[in-house]
Design a protein around this motif. Structure first.
Motif, PDB file in Angstrom:
ATOM      1  N   ASP A  98       0.815  -1.215   0.000  1.00 42.74           N
ATOM      2  CA  ASP A  98       0.000   0.000   0.000  1.00 42.74           C
ATOM      3  C   ASP A  98       0.850   1.267   0.000  1.00 42.74           C
ATOM      4  N   LEU A  99       2.154   1.119   0.212  1.00 40.00           N
ATOM      5  CA  LEU A  99       3.026   2.288   0.313  1.00 40.00           C
ATOM      6  C   LEU A  99       3.616   2.695  -1.028  1.00 40.00           C
ATOM      7  N   ARG A 100       3.357   1.905  -2.057  1.00 35.99           N
ATOM      8  CA  ARG A 100       3.860   2.265  -3.382  1.00 35.99           C
ATOM      9  C   ARG A 100       3.184   3.556  -3.853  1.00 35.99           C
ATOM     10  N   GLY A 101       3.984   4.431  -4.440  1.00 35.62           N
ATOM     11  CA  GLY A 101       3.464   5.666  -5.010  1.00 35.62           C
ATOM     12  C   GLY A 101       3.187   6.767  -3.994  1.00 35.62           C
ATOM     13  N   GLN A 102       3.539   6.545  -2.741  1.00 33.41           N
ATOM     14  CA  GLN A 102       3.301   7.570  -1.726  1.00 33.41           C
ATOM     15  C   GLN A 102       4.405   8.626  -1.762  1.00 33.41           C
ATOM     16  N   ARG A 103       4.109   9.784  -1.188  1.00 35.51           N
ATOM     17  CA  ARG A 103       5.088  10.865  -1.058  1.00 35.51           C
ATOM     18  C   ARG A 103       5.673  10.814   0.351  1.00 35.51           C
ATOM     19  N   TRP A 104       6.998  10.994   0.440  1.00 39.36           N
ATOM     20  CA  TRP A 104       7.697  10.768   1.701  1.00 39.36           C
ATOM     21  C   TRP A 104       8.377  12.027   2.215  1.00 39.36           C
ATOM     22  N   ILE A 105       8.500  12.076   3.529  1.00 41.39           N
ATOM     23  CA  ILE A 105       9.265  13.127   4.212  1.00 41.39           C
ATOM     24  C   ILE A 105      10.480  12.446   4.812  1.00 41.39           C
ATOM     25  N   PRO A 162      11.712   1.145   4.945  1.00 44.54           N
ATOM     26  CA  PRO A 162      12.758   0.294   4.347  1.00 44.54           C
ATOM     27  C   PRO A 162      12.146  -0.809   3.479  1.00 44.54           C
ATOM     28  N   GLY A 163      12.863  -1.174   2.443  1.00 44.38           N
ATOM     29  CA  GLY A 163      12.462  -2.320   1.634  1.00 44.38           C
ATOM     30  C   GLY A 163      11.448  -2.048   0.552  1.00 44.38           C
ATOM     31  N   LEU A 164      11.131  -0.763   0.289  1.00 40.02           N
ATOM     32  CA  LEU A 164      10.217  -0.478  -0.813  1.00 40.02           C
ATOM     33  C   LEU A 164      10.830  -0.926  -2.132  1.00 40.02           C
ATOM     34  N   ASP A 165       9.994  -1.489  -3.016  1.00 41.15           N
ATOM     35  CA  ASP A 165      10.510  -1.993  -4.290  1.00 41.15           C
ATOM     36  C   ASP A 165      10.376  -0.957  -5.388  1.00 41.15           C
ATOM     37  N   GLU A 166      10.527   0.313  -5.037  1.00 40.08           N
ATOM     38  CA  GLU A 166      10.469   1.387  -6.018  1.00 40.08           C
ATOM     39  C   GLU A 166      11.338   2.538  -5.535  1.00 40.08           C
ATOM     40  N   ARG A 167      11.661   3.425  -6.426  1.00 41.65           N
ATOM     41  CA  ARG A 167      12.388   4.627  -6.040  1.00 41.65           C
ATOM     42  C   ARG A 167      11.403   5.581  -5.353  1.00 41.65           C
ATOM     43  N   PRO A 168      11.633   5.910  -4.092  1.00 44.20           N
ATOM     44  CA  PRO A 168      10.640   6.711  -3.378  1.00 44.20           C
ATOM     45  C   PRO A 168      10.588   8.147  -3.880  1.00 44.20           C
ATOM     46  N   VAL A 169       9.408   8.732  -3.785  1.00 43.98           N
ATOM     47  CA  VAL A 169       9.208  10.139  -4.117  1.00 43.98           C
ATOM     48  C   VAL A 169       9.407  10.945  -2.835  1.00 43.98           C
ATOM     49  N   ILE A 170      10.491  11.734  -2.782  1.00 44.05           N
ATOM     50  CA  ILE A 170      10.792  12.536  -1.598  1.00 44.05           C
ATOM     51  C   ILE A 170      10.165  13.911  -1.791  1.00 44.05           C
ATOM     52  N   ALA A 171       9.098  14.171  -1.036  1.00 45.77           N
ATOM     53  CA  ALA A 171       8.402  15.449  -1.165  1.00 45.77           C
ATOM     54  C   ALA A 171       9.068  16.541  -0.346  1.00 45.77           C
ATOM     55  N   HIS A 172       9.606  16.178   0.829  1.00 43.65           N
ATOM     56  CA  HIS A 172      10.231  17.153   1.727  1.00 43.65           C
ATOM     57  C   HIS A 172      11.377  16.473   2.464  1.00 43.65           C
ATOM     58  N   THR A 173      12.367  17.265   2.849  1.00 43.51           N
ATOM     59  CA  THR A 173      13.461  16.749   3.671  1.00 43.51           C
ATOM     60  C   THR A 173      13.584  17.600   4.918  1.00 43.51           C
ATOM     61  N   ALA A 174      13.899  16.950   6.020  1.00 43.77           N
ATOM     62  CA  ALA A 174      14.082  17.645   7.299  1.00 43.77           C
ATOM     63  C   ALA A 174      14.898  16.753   8.217  1.00 43.77           C
ATOM     64  N   ARG A 175      15.792  17.347   8.981  1.00 41.38           N
ATOM     65  CA  ARG A 175      16.577  16.572   9.943  1.00 41.38           C
ATOM     66  C   ARG A 175      15.783  16.315  11.225  1.00 41.38           C
ATOM     67  N   ASP A 176      15.001  17.294  11.641  1.00 40.00           N
ATOM     68  CA  ASP A 176      14.323  17.224  12.926  1.00 40.00           C
ATOM     69  C   ASP A 176      13.094  16.325  12.839  1.00 40.00           C
ATOM     70  N   TRP A 177      12.979  15.375  13.775  1.00 39.33           N
ATOM     71  CA  TRP A 177      11.861  14.438  13.743  1.00 39.33           C
ATOM     72  C   TRP A 177      10.521  15.138  13.942  1.00 39.33           C
ATOM     73  N   LEU A 178      10.470  16.104  14.849  1.00 35.47           N
ATOM     74  CA  LEU A 178       9.204  16.785  15.084  1.00 35.47           C
ATOM     75  C   LEU A 178       8.792  17.624  13.877  1.00 35.47           C
ATOM     76  N   ALA A 179       9.779  18.174  13.179  1.00 39.71           N
ATOM     77  CA  ALA A 179       9.451  18.894  11.943  1.00 39.71           C
ATOM     78  C   ALA A 179       8.832  17.940  10.927  1.00 39.71           C
ATOM     79  N   LYS A 180       9.372  16.745  10.826  1.00 36.18           N
ATOM     80  CA  LYS A 180       8.798  15.753   9.914  1.00 36.18           C
ATOM     81  C   LYS A 180       7.349  15.452  10.278  1.00 36.18           C
ATOM     82  N   LEU A 181       7.118  15.261  11.580  1.00 35.79           N
ATOM     83  CA  LEU A 181       5.775  14.903  12.015  1.00 35.79           C
ATOM     84  C   LEU A 181       4.774  16.041  11.787  1.00 35.79           C
ATOM     85  N   HIS A 182       5.215  17.281  11.956  1.00 32.28           N
ATOM     86  CA  HIS A 182       4.307  18.402  11.690  1.00 32.28           C
ATOM     87  C   HIS A 182       4.031  18.532  10.190  1.00 32.28           C
TER      88      HIS A 182
END
Length: 307
Positions: A196-203, A218-238
């Motif tokens: 179900d995670l195929r084609g999703q957008r990732w942070i 981990p282990g997705l069988d596709e090249r993930p689509v990275i929508a946003h990058t952030a080092r801080d975990w709470l920033a990712k969650l927001h």
């Protein structure tokens, strides 16, 4: 020059180089030029009659002789620093613990443990700093940290190849989780399949190298689509709460999840386990360090691992 005549400055430089991993980083931390750092190291090597550093493409590494000198230098420098504090009327080093921690540990586990220790043993001072796993391991080896909270993923290899091995205690081992926006279609379920995670957008994490994909399941069988990058975990969650994408969550961070985020488990593929470990150099702990280790163990045990 006889080794008994080496300067404290040279020993401090060696400790900084061992912790930072490069002459350039050590020079920046000390406020020296790189050539000044090189001269101090060369002086120590002449006195030791052996090379103390192995120059590599990615920085420097201590030789066997370097480890011997560093081990003794840490003891000497700690005693000198403790003497200076005592003469200044500051609390003795026996009441201080230096703790390093990885990013997500600072959201819940660290504050709980430090607060509990402050209530039970108010005379103990805890100083902390965040860092990457390699930086924290180097700091342990250099004697500038007493304890380090580290995260470990399968196949749970040692954190470095140095000798003696670090003393490592597992505080918790829990499943990796998935954070999705509360309005996302997947949020209607408690558990999803990895398909179900195929084609999703990732942070994902913004660090270079392999850490760039931290936050992607981990282990997705596709090249993930990275929508946003952030080092801080709470920033990712927001960002997840704002509907910007999905990200992974260590179980220790679940209590800090903001409104608008649903936490799910993922089935399919290898089970993704994560260990929270406490690392240190081998040997007996001081009483303050042992008290902090106990507080961290209790705080880790109190963190729920939601199903």
């Amino acid at each position: 020059m006889d080794f008994t005549d080496v300067s404290l400055v040279s020993l401090r430089v060696l400790r900084e180089v061992a912790e930072r991993g490069t002459l350039t980083a050590a020079a920046g931390a000390l406020g020296y030029t790189q050539s000044a750092v090189s001269r101090q190291i060369a002086s120590l090597e002449r006195a030791a009659r052996a090379p103390l550093l192995e120059r590599r493409r990615d920085g420097v590494r201590l030789t066997a002789a370097g480890h011997v000198v560093l081990r003794r230098a840490v003891t000497v420098l700690d005693q000198i620093d403790a003497t200076a504090r005592e003469l200044a009327g500051l609390p003795a080093e026996a009441g201080t613990v230096r703790l390093g921690w990885f990013a997500s540990a600072g959201a819940v586990l660290l504050p709980r443990a430090v607060a509990a220790l402050r209530r039970s043993h108010p005379a103990i001072t805890v100083s902390t700093r965040e860092g990457s796993t390699p930086a924290l391991v180097r700091a342990l080896r250099a004697g500038t940290l007493d304890l380090a909270l580290l995260a470990s993923a399968p196949p749970f290899r040692p954190f470095d190849g140095e000798s003696p091995p670090l003393a490592v205690r597992t505080l918790a081992e829990r499943s990796l989780r998935l954070a999705v926006p509360a309005v996302h279609p997947l949020a209607a379920h408690d558990c999803v399949d990895i398909a179900d995670l195929r084609g999703q957008r990732w942070i994902a994490g913004s660090s270079v190298g392999d850490e760039r994909l931290m936050g992607v399941w981990p282990g997705l069988d596709e090249r993930p689509v990275i929508a946003h990058t952030a080092r801080d975990w709470l920033a990712k969650l927001h960002l997840v709460a704002a509907g910007c994408g999905l990200t992974t969550v260590p179980a220790s961070l679940v209590p800090a999840v903001p409104p608008g985020v649903r936490i799910l488990s993922v089935h399919g593929g290898p089970e993704e386990r994560r260990r929270l470990v406490l690392a240190r150099l081998p040997g007996p702990l001081t009483e303050p360090a042992a008290r902090l280790a106990d507080a961290l163990r209790v705080a880790a045990a109190d963190l729920d691992d939601p199903a």
